[in-house]
Design a protein around this motif. Structure first.
Motif, PDB file in Angstrom:
ATOM      1  N   PHE A  94       0.841  -1.185   0.000  1.00  0.00           N
ATOM      2  CA  PHE A  94       0.000   0.000   0.000  1.00  0.00           C
ATOM      3  C   PHE A  94       0.878   1.238   0.000  1.00  0.00           C
ATOM      4  CE2 PHE A  94       1.060  -0.440   4.393  1.00  0.00           C
ATOM      5  CZ  PHE A  94       1.085   0.844   4.907  1.00  0.00           C
ATOM      6  N   SER A  95       0.254   2.349  -0.328  1.00  0.00           N
ATOM      7  CA  SER A  95       0.917   3.638  -0.292  1.00  0.00           C
ATOM      8  C   SER A  95      -0.079   4.644   0.259  1.00  0.00           C
ATOM      9  CB  SER A  95       1.359   4.034  -1.698  1.00  0.00           C
ATOM     10  OG  SER A  95       2.089   5.222  -1.658  1.00  0.00           O
ATOM     11  N   SER A  96       0.393   5.566   1.098  1.00  0.00           N
ATOM     12  CA  SER A  96      -0.531   6.547   1.670  1.00  0.00           C
ATOM     13  C   SER A  96       0.136   7.914   1.761  1.00  0.00           C
ATOM     14  CB  SER A  96      -1.016   6.101   3.047  1.00  0.00           C
ATOM     15  OG  SER A  96       0.070   6.018   3.933  1.00  0.00           O
ATOM     16  N   HIS A  97      -0.709   8.922   1.848  1.00  0.00           N
ATOM     17  CA  HIS A  97      -0.229  10.297   1.976  1.00  0.00           C
ATOM     18  C   HIS A  97      -1.276  11.092   2.746  1.00  0.00           C
ATOM     19  CE1 HIS A  97       1.905  13.966   1.061  1.00  0.00           C
ATOM     20  NE2 HIS A  97       0.766  14.507   0.645  1.00  0.00           N
ATOM     21  N   ILE A  98      -0.810  12.006   3.598  1.00  0.00           N
ATOM     22  CA  ILE A  98      -1.703  12.881   4.355  1.00  0.00           C
ATOM     23  C   ILE A  98      -1.433  14.314   3.921  1.00  0.00           C
ATOM     24  CG2 ILE A  98      -2.313  13.735   6.643  1.00  0.00           C
ATOM     25  CD1 ILE A  98      -1.569  10.965   7.703  1.00  0.00           C
ATOM     26  N   PHE A  99      -2.511  15.007   3.589  1.00  0.00           N
ATOM     27  CA  PHE A  99      -2.429  16.400   3.154  1.00  0.00           C
ATOM     28  C   PHE A  99      -3.133  17.265   4.188  1.00  0.00           C
ATOM     29  CE2 PHE A  99      -4.521  20.019   1.230  1.00  0.00           C
ATOM     30  CZ  PHE A  99      -3.467  20.643   0.598  1.00  0.00           C
ATOM     31  N   LYS A 100      -2.553  18.440   4.485  1.00  0.00           N
ATOM     32  CA  LYS A 100      -3.184  19.396   5.400  1.00  0.00           C
ATOM     33  C   LYS A 100      -3.036  20.802   4.844  1.00  0.00           C
ATOM     34  CE  LYS A 100      -2.102  16.966   9.686  1.00  0.00           C
ATOM     35  NZ  LYS A 100      -1.400  17.065  10.972  1.00  0.00           N
ATOM     36  N   ASN A 101      -4.077  21.604   5.031  1.00  0.00           N
ATOM     37  CA  ASN A 101      -3.967  23.046   4.839  1.00  0.00           C
ATOM     38  C   ASN A 101      -4.608  23.706   6.057  1.00  0.00           C
ATOM     39  OD1 ASN A 101      -6.744  23.117   4.385  1.00  0.00           O
ATOM     40  ND2 ASN A 101      -6.574  23.482   2.189  1.00  0.00           N
ATOM     41  N   ASN A 102      -4.916  24.984   6.023  1.00  0.00           N
ATOM     42  CA  ASN A 102      -5.447  25.685   7.198  1.00  0.00           C
ATOM     43  C   ASN A 102      -6.840  25.221   7.601  1.00  0.00           C
ATOM     44  OD1 ASN A 102      -3.130  27.207   7.327  1.00  0.00           O
ATOM     45  ND2 ASN A 102      -3.982  28.849   6.054  1.00  0.00           N
ATOM     46  N   SER A 103      -7.605  24.696   6.663  1.00  0.00           N
ATOM     47  CA  SER A 103      -9.007  24.405   6.908  1.00  0.00           C
ATOM     48  C   SER A 103      -9.342  22.916   6.954  1.00  0.00           C
ATOM     49  CB  SER A 103      -9.841  25.073   5.818  1.00  0.00           C
ATOM     50  OG  SER A 103     -11.180  24.743   5.923  1.00  0.00           O
ATOM     51  N   LEU A 104      -8.595  22.080   6.226  1.00  0.00           N
ATOM     52  CA  LEU A 104      -8.976  20.672   6.109  1.00  0.00           C
ATOM     53  C   LEU A 104      -7.757  19.768   6.062  1.00  0.00           C
ATOM     54  CD1 LEU A 104      -8.496  19.729   2.882  1.00  0.00           C
ATOM     55  CD2 LEU A 104     -10.481  21.169   2.592  1.00  0.00           C
ATOM     56  N   PHE A 105      -8.028  18.480   6.242  1.00  0.00           N
ATOM     57  CA  PHE A 105      -7.001  17.455   6.062  1.00  0.00           C
ATOM     58  C   PHE A 105      -7.570  16.389   5.140  1.00  0.00           C
ATOM     59  CE2 PHE A 105      -9.575  15.656   9.388  1.00  0.00           C
ATOM     60  CZ  PHE A 105      -9.600  14.303   9.089  1.00  0.00           C
ATOM     61  N   ALA A 106      -6.687  15.667   4.493  1.00  0.00           N
ATOM     62  CA  ALA A 106      -7.092  14.549   3.639  1.00  0.00           C
ATOM     63  C   ALA A 106      -6.115  13.405   3.860  1.00  0.00           C
ATOM     64  CB  ALA A 106      -7.103  14.958   2.176  1.00  0.00           C
ATOM     65  N   ALA A 107      -6.655  12.234   4.110  1.00  0.00           N
ATOM     66  CA  ALA A 107      -5.848  11.024   4.254  1.00  0.00           C
ATOM     67  C   ALA A 107      -6.200  10.100   3.103  1.00  0.00           C
ATOM     68  CB  ALA A 107      -6.135  10.351   5.587  1.00  0.00           C
ATOM     69  N   ALA A 108      -5.204   9.754   2.305  1.00  0.00           N
ATOM     70  CA  ALA A 108      -5.433   8.916   1.125  1.00  0.00           C
ATOM     71  C   ALA A 108      -4.562   7.670   1.210  1.00  0.00           C
ATOM     72  CB  ALA A 108      -5.103   9.687  -0.145  1.00  0.00           C
ATOM     73  N   THR A 109      -5.161   6.531   0.902  1.00  0.00           N
ATOM     74  CA  THR A 109      -4.440   5.263   0.886  1.00  0.00           C
ATOM     75  C   THR A 109      -4.816   4.506  -0.376  1.00  0.00           C
ATOM     76  OG1 THR A 109      -4.557   5.166   3.292  1.00  0.00           O
ATOM     77  CG2 THR A 109      -3.969   3.142   2.160  1.00  0.00           C
ATOM     78  N   VAL A 110      -3.813   3.957  -1.040  1.00  0.00           N
ATOM     79  CA  VAL A 110      -4.027   3.102  -2.207  1.00  0.00           C
ATOM     80  C   VAL A 110      -3.461   1.735  -1.871  1.00  0.00           C
ATOM     81  CG1 VAL A 110      -3.504   2.714  -4.638  1.00  0.00           C
ATOM     82  CG2 VAL A 110      -3.882   5.033  -3.808  1.00  0.00           C
ATOM     83  N   PHE A 111      -4.313   0.720  -1.930  1.00  0.00           N
ATOM     84  CA  PHE A 111      -3.896  -0.654  -1.688  1.00  0.00           C
ATOM     85  C   PHE A 111      -3.699  -1.342  -3.026  1.00  0.00           C
ATOM     86  CE2 PHE A 111      -6.448   0.500   2.001  1.00  0.00           C
ATOM     87  CZ  PHE A 111      -5.618   0.117   3.040  1.00  0.00           C
ATOM     88  N   GLY A 112      -2.602  -2.063  -3.156  1.00  0.00           N
ATOM     89  CA  GLY A 112      -2.357  -2.895  -4.322  1.00  0.00           C
ATOM     90  C   GLY A 112      -2.353  -4.341  -3.868  1.00  0.00           C
ATOM     91  N   VAL A 113      -3.412  -5.079  -4.190  1.00  0.00           N
ATOM     92  CA  VAL A 113      -3.566  -6.461  -3.746  1.00  0.00           C
ATOM     93  C   VAL A 113      -3.348  -7.366  -4.951  1.00  0.00           C
ATOM     94  CG1 VAL A 113      -5.112  -8.119  -2.651  1.00  0.00           C
ATOM     95  CG2 VAL A 113      -5.210  -5.713  -1.990  1.00  0.00           C
ATOM     96  N   TYR A 114      -2.361  -8.248  -4.843  1.00  0.00           N
ATOM     97  CA  TYR A 114      -2.025  -9.128  -5.961  1.00  0.00           C
ATOM     98  C   TYR A 114      -3.119 -10.155  -6.168  1.00  0.00           C
ATOM     99  CZ  TYR A 114       0.577 -12.194  -9.033  1.00  0.00           C
ATOM    100  OH  TYR A 114       0.974 -12.951 -10.101  1.00  0.00           O
ATOM    101  N   PHE A 115      -3.543 -10.306  -7.415  1.00  0.00           N
ATOM    102  CA  PHE A 115      -4.608 -11.227  -7.790  1.00  0.00           C
ATOM    103  C   PHE A 115      -4.000 -12.355  -8.602  1.00  0.00           C
ATOM    104  CE2 PHE A 115      -8.173 -12.383 -10.647  1.00  0.00           C
ATOM    105  CZ  PHE A 115      -9.035 -12.841  -9.677  1.00  0.00           C
ATOM    106  N   GLU A 116      -3.948 -13.553  -8.015  1.00  0.00           N
ATOM    107  CA  GLU A 116      -3.314 -14.699  -8.685  1.00  0.00           C
ATOM    108  C   GLU A 116      -4.165 -15.240  -9.798  1.00  0.00           C
ATOM    109  OE1 GLU A 116      -2.557 -17.474  -5.569  1.00  0.00           O
ATOM    110  OE2 GLU A 116      -0.943 -16.291  -4.781  1.00  0.00           O
TER     111      GLU A 116
END
Length: 173
Positions: free
Chosen positions: A151-173
Motif C-alpha cells: 500500500f501507499s498513503s499520503h496525508i495532506f493538510k492546509n489551514n481548513s482541512l485534512f485529507a488522508a489517502a491510501t491506495v492498496f495494491g492487492v495481488y490477484f493470482e
C-alpha cells in the motif's frame, strides 16, 4: 387500420419511440392515460448482427508471483500530486468535500491504473475532514499477503482541512 393506429405509426416513424413524444402530442392522438409504454423501432439491421465472432480461449499462466511489484514510491508521489492540486486552496465545506472525495478517488484510481501494474487489484480510500481541536485514528483490515500485497498513503493538510489517502495494491493470482 384505424385512424388512431395510423397516427401513432406516423408519429413513431417520425420520432423513434412513443416515450419521446410530448404530452400534448400524446393527448392529440387520443391517449390520455398516465402511463405510456415505450415502443422503439430500428429501421435497418446492423451488419454486426450477421457476423459471428469466434470465442477466444485463454490459457492459464500458473503465475503465483508478480512480474512487477507494486510501485509504492511512485503511487505516493502520485497521491501527493493529486491531493495538492485539488485541495491546496480549498476551504472545508461539507457538501464540497463530499463531492471532492468522490472526484479525487476516481482521479487517483485512473492514474494508478495508467501505471499498468499487471494482476494487481487497486483499492483507493480517501477521507477529508475539517481541522478543529480533535484527533482522528484510522485503520483498515483485509486478508493480506506480506510477500506480494502493498500500500501507499499520503496525508495532506492546509489551514481548513485534512485529507488522508491510501491506495492498496492487492495481488490477484
Amino acid at each position: 387500420m384505424s385512424d388512431l393506429a395510423k397516427e401513432k405509426a406516423r408519429l413513431l416513424k417520425k420520432r423513434g419511440s412513443l416515450s419521446s413524444l410530448g404530452s400534448h402530442e400524446v393527448r392529440a392522438i387520443g391517449k390520455t392515460k398516465d402511463s405510456i409504454s415505450t415502443l422503439s423501432y430500428m429501421e435497418e439491421h446492423g451488419h454486426h448482427d450477421d457476423i459471428q465472432r469466434p470465442t477466444v480461449q485463454m490459457e492459464n499462466t500458473y503465475r503465483i508471483t508478480p512480474s512487477r511489484r507494486f510501485p509504492v514510491l511512485t503511487v505516493k508521489d502520485l497521491l501527493k500530486d493529486v491531493l495538492t492540486s485539488y485541495l491546496q486552496e480549498e476551504k472545508y465545506e461539507t457538501e464540497l468535500c463530499r463531492q471532492m472525495t468522490k472526484t479525487i478517488t476516481e482521479v487517483v484510481k485512473a492514474r494508478v491504473k495508467d501505471l499498468m501494474i499487471p494482476r494487481y487489484k487497486i483499492i483507493v480510500v480517501i477521507s477529508i475532514g475539517q481541522i478543529k481541536d480533535q484527533n482522528i485514528r484510522m485503520g483498515s483490515r483485509c486478508l493480506w499477503d506480506d510477500n506480494h500485497d502493498n500500500f501507499s498513503s499520503h496525508i495532506f493538510k492546509n489551514n481548513s482541512l485534512f485529507a488522508a489517502a491510501t491506495v492498496f495494491g492487492v495481488y490477484f493470482e
